[in-house]
Design a protein around this motif. Structure first.
Motif, short mmCIF file in Angstrom:
data_model
loop_
_atom_site.label_atom_id
_atom_site.label_comp_id
_atom_site.label_asym_id
_atom_site.label_seq_id
_atom_site.Cartn_x
_atom_site.Cartn_y
_atom_site.Cartn_z
N GLU A 98 1.38 7.26 30.19
CA GLU A 98 0.51 6.82 31.16
C GLU A 98 0.23 7.92 32.15
OE1 GLU A 98 -2.22 4.53 30.80
OE2 GLU A 98 -1.46 4.63 28.49
N CYS A 115 5.28 2.86 30.72
CA CYS A 115 4.73 3.48 29.31
C CYS A 115 4.97 5.06 29.77
CB CYS A 115 3.52 2.91 28.93
SG CYS A 115 2.94 4.09 27.48
N LYS A 170 8.25 1.41 27.29
CA LYS A 170 7.37 0.71 26.24
C LYS A 170 6.28 1.76 26.04
CE LYS A 170 7.74 -3.83 28.02
NZ LYS A 170 6.89 -4.71 28.28
N HIS A 171 5.65 1.80 24.78
CA HIS A 171 4.53 2.56 24.27
C HIS A 171 3.34 1.33 23.92
CE1 HIS A 171 2.23 5.57 22.71
NE2 HIS A 171 2.16 5.44 21.71
N ASP A 172 2.84 0.66 25.13
CA ASP A 172 1.94 -0.23 25.02
C ASP A 172 0.90 -0.25 26.06
OD1 ASP A 172 3.23 -1.13 26.91
OD2 ASP A 172 3.62 -3.29 26.37
N LYS A 173 0.75 0.96 26.76
CA LYS A 173 -0.38 1.09 27.91
C LYS A 173 0.06 0.34 28.97
CE LYS A 173 -3.34 3.77 24.80
NZ LYS A 173 -4.37 4.52 25.36
N SER A 174 1.14 -0.42 29.13
CA SER A 174 1.61 -1.36 30.12
C SER A 174 1.41 -0.86 31.58
CB SER A 174 2.37 -2.17 29.82
OG SER A 174 3.98 -1.38 29.75
#
Length: 108
Positions: free
Chosen positions: A25, A22, A57-61
């Motif tokens: 982050e 991501c 990704k834009h899911d804070k993974s």
């Protein structure tokens, strides 16, 4: 003061590399540095059959690098707690161990 010498990345023993992160982050710097090194033109020319797949990704993974070698072995590195140099060193030592040409040269 001289700039530190960067080791050459050789992808001979690698089937594919999947990098996912991501970008928003704060812990993705090392993963992005690793991606830049393995996706460089010089590194890619060492094995034209090696796939480098990037998933943003834009899911804070957590940033993850998943490497599959030609013999089927996998190396998964979680970039949040590693530096780019540590990731590259682990990757290159595993590649050197799997490359028969490197092993023959070391024995001479």
């Amino acid at each position: 003061m001289a700039a530190p010498r960067k080791a050459t990345v050789v992808l001979k023993a690698v089937k594919n590399i999947t990098v996912q992160f991501c970008p928003f982050e704060s812990n993705v710097r090392s993963t992005r540095e690793f991606l830049a090194r393995v996706a460089s033109e010089k590194a890619r020319s060492s094995n034209m059959n090696c796939e480098v797949i990037t998933t943003v990704k834009h899911d804070k993974s957590e940033p993850v690098v998943d490497i599959t070698y030609v013999d089927g072995e996998r190396l998964v590195m979680k970039g949040a707690k590693l530096t780019g140099s540590e990731m590259l060193a682990a990757f290159q030592s595993r590649c050197a161990a799997k490359d028969p040409q490197t092993n023959t040269a070391a024995k001479k």
